[in-house]
Motif scaffolding. Sequence first.
Motif, PDB file in Angstrom:
ATOM      1  N   HIS A   1       1.845   6.598  -7.037  1.00 45.34           N
ATOM      2  CA  HIS A   1       0.686   7.821  -7.208  1.00 45.34           C
ATOM      3  C   HIS A   1       1.283   9.030  -7.055  1.00 45.34           C
ATOM      4  O   HIS A   1       1.040   9.997  -7.850  1.00 45.34           O
ATOM      5  CB  HIS A   1      -0.547   7.637  -6.307  1.00 45.34           C
TER       6      HIS A   1
ATOM      7  N   GLN B   1       2.341   1.615  -3.398  1.00 44.71           N
ATOM      8  CA  GLN B   1       1.420   2.207  -4.564  1.00 44.71           C
ATOM      9  C   GLN B   1       0.978   3.419  -4.081  1.00 44.71           C
ATOM     10  O   GLN B   1       1.052   4.299  -5.067  1.00 44.71           O
ATOM     11  CB  GLN B   1       0.007   1.280  -4.130  1.00 44.71           C
TER      12      GLN B   1
ATOM     13  N   GLU C   1       0.909  -1.118  -0.028  1.00 44.95           N
ATOM     14  CA  GLU C   1       0.028  -0.119   0.069  1.00 44.95           C
ATOM     15  C   GLU C   1       0.814   1.363   0.196  1.00 44.95           C
ATOM     16  O   GLU C   1       0.561   2.193  -0.665  1.00 44.95           O
ATOM     17  CB  GLU C   1      -0.954   0.020   1.016  1.00 44.95           C
TER      18      GLU C   1
END
Length: 68
Positions: free
Chosen positions: A13, A9, A6
């Motif tokens: 982003h 990711q 997580e």
Amino acid sequence: MPANPETKQTQAHLDELNKALDSGTFIQTRRLLKGLAASDIAHLIESSPPKTRMVVWKILDLQDEAEI
């Protein structure tokens, strides 16, 4: 300590958003933001430098701001 998926990711982003902001492609940045959950956008804003935060807040839709 390895980063969890997580975190990786979210960092990916953030990197993608920063590239879009640096290149001045605010339409692409808005599309990237629309694809994220409000909590992820909030995390990205908190993780960004102040100048980037201001730009991101300006390109967000007004109805999304309250949730973020």
